[in-house]
Enzyme design. Structure first.
Site, mmCIF file in Angstrom:
data_model
loop_
_atom_site.group_PDB
_atom_site.id
_atom_site.type_symbol
_atom_site.label_atom_id
_atom_site.label_comp_id
_atom_site.label_asym_id
_atom_site.label_seq_id
_atom_site.Cartn_x
_atom_site.Cartn_y
_atom_site.Cartn_z
ATOM 1 N N ARG A 197 77.695 80.622 63.821
ATOM 2 C CA ARG A 197 77.396 79.313 62.514
ATOM 3 C C ARG A 197 78.383 79.236 61.714
ATOM 4 O O ARG A 197 78.532 78.077 61.336
ATOM 5 C CB ARG A 197 75.875 79.728 62.313
ATOM 6 N N TYR B 171 76.345 51.682 57.582
ATOM 7 C CA TYR B 171 76.031 51.753 58.708
ATOM 8 C C TYR B 171 74.502 51.791 58.855
ATOM 9 O O TYR B 171 73.814 52.848 58.106
ATOM 10 C CB TYR B 171 76.819 53.295 59.241
ATOM 11 N N ASP C 284 81.995 56.684 53.819
ATOM 12 C CA ASP C 284 81.879 56.523 55.298
ATOM 13 C C ASP C 284 83.475 55.967 55.609
ATOM 14 O O ASP C 284 83.463 54.824 55.379
ATOM 15 C CB ASP C 284 80.839 55.948 55.923
ATOM 16 N N LYS D 254 83.984 59.191 67.013
ATOM 17 C CA LYS D 254 84.806 57.930 67.211
ATOM 18 C C LYS D 254 86.045 58.175 67.340
ATOM 19 O O LYS D 254 86.528 58.702 68.377
ATOM 20 C CB LYS D 254 84.325 56.959 66.124
HETATM 21 C C1 LIG Z 1 78.799 56.015 64.770
HETATM 22 C C2 LIG Z 1 78.910 55.897 63.268
HETATM 23 C C3 LIG Z 1 78.200 56.826 62.461
HETATM 24 C C4 LIG Z 1 77.417 58.042 63.191
HETATM 25 O O1 LIG Z 1 78.193 58.816 64.047
HETATM 26 P P1 LIG Z 1 77.475 59.433 64.970
HETATM 27 O O2 LIG Z 1 78.597 60.751 65.557
HETATM 28 O O3 LIG Z 1 77.115 58.611 66.199
HETATM 29 O O4 LIG Z 1 76.210 60.242 64.711
HETATM 30 C C5 LIG Z 1 78.327 56.767 61.348
HETATM 31 N N1 LIG Z 1 79.273 55.939 60.662
HETATM 32 C C6 LIG Z 1 79.777 54.855 61.065
HETATM 33 C C7 LIG Z 1 80.526 54.167 60.399
HETATM 34 C C8 LIG Z 1 79.748 54.811 62.458
HETATM 35 O O5 LIG Z 1 80.322 53.867 63.313
#
Ligand SMILES: *Cc1c(COP(=O)(O)O)cnc(C)c1O
Length: 399
Positions: free
Chosen positions: A64, A119, A191, A216
Site C-alpha cells: 500500500r 467539477y 484542480d 483524463k
Molecule cells: C473527471 C474529473 C475529475 C474526477 O476524476 P475521476 O478520475 O473521474 O474521479 C476531477 N476533476 C475534473 C476537472 C475532471 O474532469
C-alpha cells in the site's frame, strides 16, 4: 514566466518538459536494462532477518505504501511539476485525489472557499462529507480574482480553484487569488486536470497543492481510473499522512498504464490542442452556434488570463447553441458517429455531452441556449468537422 524550471534534482542539463516526460522516473539498470519498470503486484514484503523486521529496515515497507512501479510514476510526475513539488501521492481516482487533498488541510470548525464552476462531484463532497465533519463551504464567483480577500474568514483554511471551470470554462486569475490567500496563510488547492502540468505551471503561479484526474490526459486511453496530488514543502507531509491514514493507494496495473500514458502525453496534448482549436474556430463561424467557450480563442472573456498564465490548451471546450427545441439537439447528437456520447474525457477519442450547470450552481448561469461540451480526440480534424456538418444538417431538419 512560463519557462521550464531551471534546475532538476538529478543534475541533468536544463531539459524541456517534453524531454522530462520521456526520461523522468526511469532507471533501466534497476530492471536488467529494460526500458520500463515491471508491474509489481504486491502486498507483503519479506524481511531477511528478525532484526531487519523489528527495525523496519527495507527499501519498501508494504504494498500500500509503494513499490518500484509506483515510485517510478511518482518521480516522473514530481519532475514534471518542477522543483517546488515536494511529493506526489497516487490515488485511485481524480475524485479521491480531490477529497483527500481537501481533508488534508481542514479540521472541524474550519471554512473553505470553492469556485462556483468547480467539477460537480467536488461540490457534492463539500456539501455532504465536509459538512458532516463540521467544515463549511462558500462558493465564490470564479472571476473574483483579488476580491477573494473579502471572503476570507478567520477559520478559512483553503481556497479551491479550477481553471478553466468545469463545463462553462471561466478562467480564474490564480496568481491574484493565490497572493491574497498567501497573505493570510491560507492554502491554495487547484484542480489542474484541464491544462495538466504541461500547460499550467501550478506551483510557479502560487498554488500549494495541485490535483490531476489522471483518468483524463495522463492515462489518455479511456482505460483507467487514477488521480494524483502534487504538493509543495509546506503541505506535502499532511497529504502523505492523510492519504496513508485513509488507506488509499492506486492499483498496480492502473499505475503502470498511467506511467505508459504519461510518456506520450505531450504529443497527444499537442494534437488535442491543434484539432481542438481548429474545430472551436470552425464552430464559432457556424450560424447555429451562439458562443464557443474556449479560453484560447481571442474573443473568449478569459483569453487575456489564459494567454498570460497558460502555455497551451487541451481538447476540451463547450459551445452554446442558438435556442432550438431539445429534439433538434438530440437529432444533432444522435447523428454524430465519430463523437461518442459519454462522461469523462482525455482519451484519444472524441466525445460530446449536453449539460446544464444552472440547476446546481450558486451563481446565476444563463448561457442563452442549449449547451454542449466537446472533447476533441486525435482523429483527423477534417473527418470530425464532416461529422459535425452532418449533425448540423440533422439539427436543422428537426428544428
Ligand atoms: C473527471 C474529473 C475529475 C474526477 O476524476 P475521476 O478520475 O473521474 O474521479 C476531477 N476533476 C475534473 C476537472 C475532471 O474532469
Amino acid at each position: 514566466m512560463n519557462k521550464p524550471p531551471k534546475e532538476i534534482a538529478d543534475e541533468q542539463p536544463v531539459l524541456q518538459p517534453e524531454t522530462r516526460l520521456v526520461v523522468a522516473g526511469r532507471d533501466p539498470q534497476a530492471h536488467y536494462g529494460y526500458v520500463n519498470p515491471p508491474v509489481y503486484h504486491a502486498s507483503t514484503l519479506l524481511y531477511p532477518t528478525a532484526e531487519d523486521l523489528v527495525a523496519h529496515r527495507a527499501r519498501y515497507q508494504y504494498g500500500r505504501k509503494g513499490t518500484p512501479t509506483t515510485e517510478a510514476l511518482e518521480k516522473a510526475l514530481a519532475d514534471l511539476e518542477g522543483p517546488a513539488c515536494a511529493g506526489v501521492a497516487l490515488l485511485p481516482s481524480g475524485l479521491a485525489a480531490i477529497s483527500t487533498a481537501i481533508f488534508s488541510v481542514v479540521e472541524t470548525g474550519d471554512h473553505i472557499l470553492v469556485s462556483d464552476s468547480v467539477y460537480r462531484p467536488t461540490r457534492v463532497f463539500c456539501n455532504t462529507m465536509l459538512k458532516r465533519f463540521g467544515v463549511s463551504t462558500t462558493y465564490y464567483d470564479p472571476l473574483i480574482g483579488a476580491g477573494i480577500e473579502q471572503l476570507l474568514q478567520p477559520k478559512t483554511k483553503a481556497v479551491f480553484v479550477e481553471a478553466p471551470g468545469s463545463q462553462s470554462f471561466e478562467m480564474q486569475d490564480i496568481p491574484a487569488i493565490a497572493a491574497a490567500a498567501k497573505a493570510r496563510g491560507v492554502a491554495v488547492l487547484m484542480d489542474n486536470t484541464w491544462a495538466t502540468p504541461l500547460f499550467f505551471r501550478a506551483f510557479e503561479k502560487g498554488v500549494d497543492i495541485s490535483i490531476q484526474a489522471g483518468t483524463k490526459y495522463i492515462g489518455g486511453h479511456s482505460d483507467l481510473m487514477f488521480g494524483t496530488i502534487s504538493a509543495n514543502a509546506a503541505t506535502w507531509q499532511r497529504i502523505r499522512d492523510t492519504s496513508w491514514a485513509l488507506g488509499l493507494c492506486a492499483g498496480p496495473d492502473d499505475v503502470y498504464l498511467a506511467l505508459r500514458g504519461l510518456r506520450t502525453m505531450a504529443v497527444r496534448l499537442s494534437r488535442h490542442q491543434e484539432s481542438g482549436l481548429r474545430i472551436a474556430r470552425w464552430l464559432a463561424e457556424r450560424p447555429e452556434v451562439l458562443r464557443v467557450l474556449h479560453p484560447a480563442l481571442p474573443q473568449d472573456p478569459g483569453h487575456a488570463i489564459w494567454k498570460r498564465d497558460f502555455t497551451g490548451a487541451s481538447g476540451l471546450f463547450s459551445i452554446v447553441l442558438r435556442p432550438v427545441p431539445e429534439k433538434a439537439v438530440h437529432a444533432f447528437l444522435n447523428t454524430l458517429t465519430l463523437f461518442g456520447m459519454g462522461f469523462s474525457w482525455g482519451g484519444y477519442e472524441s466525445l460530446v455531452v449536453p449539460f446544464d450547470c444552472s440547476s446546481y450552481r450558486s451563481m446565476t448561469w444563463a448561457p442563452g441556449g442549449p449547451t454542449l461540451r466537446f472533447h476533441i480526440g486525435i482523429e483527423d480534424a477534417g473527418d470530425l468537422i464532416a461529422d459535425l456538418e452532418r449533425g448540423f444538417a440533422a439539427l436543422a431538419a428537426a428544428s
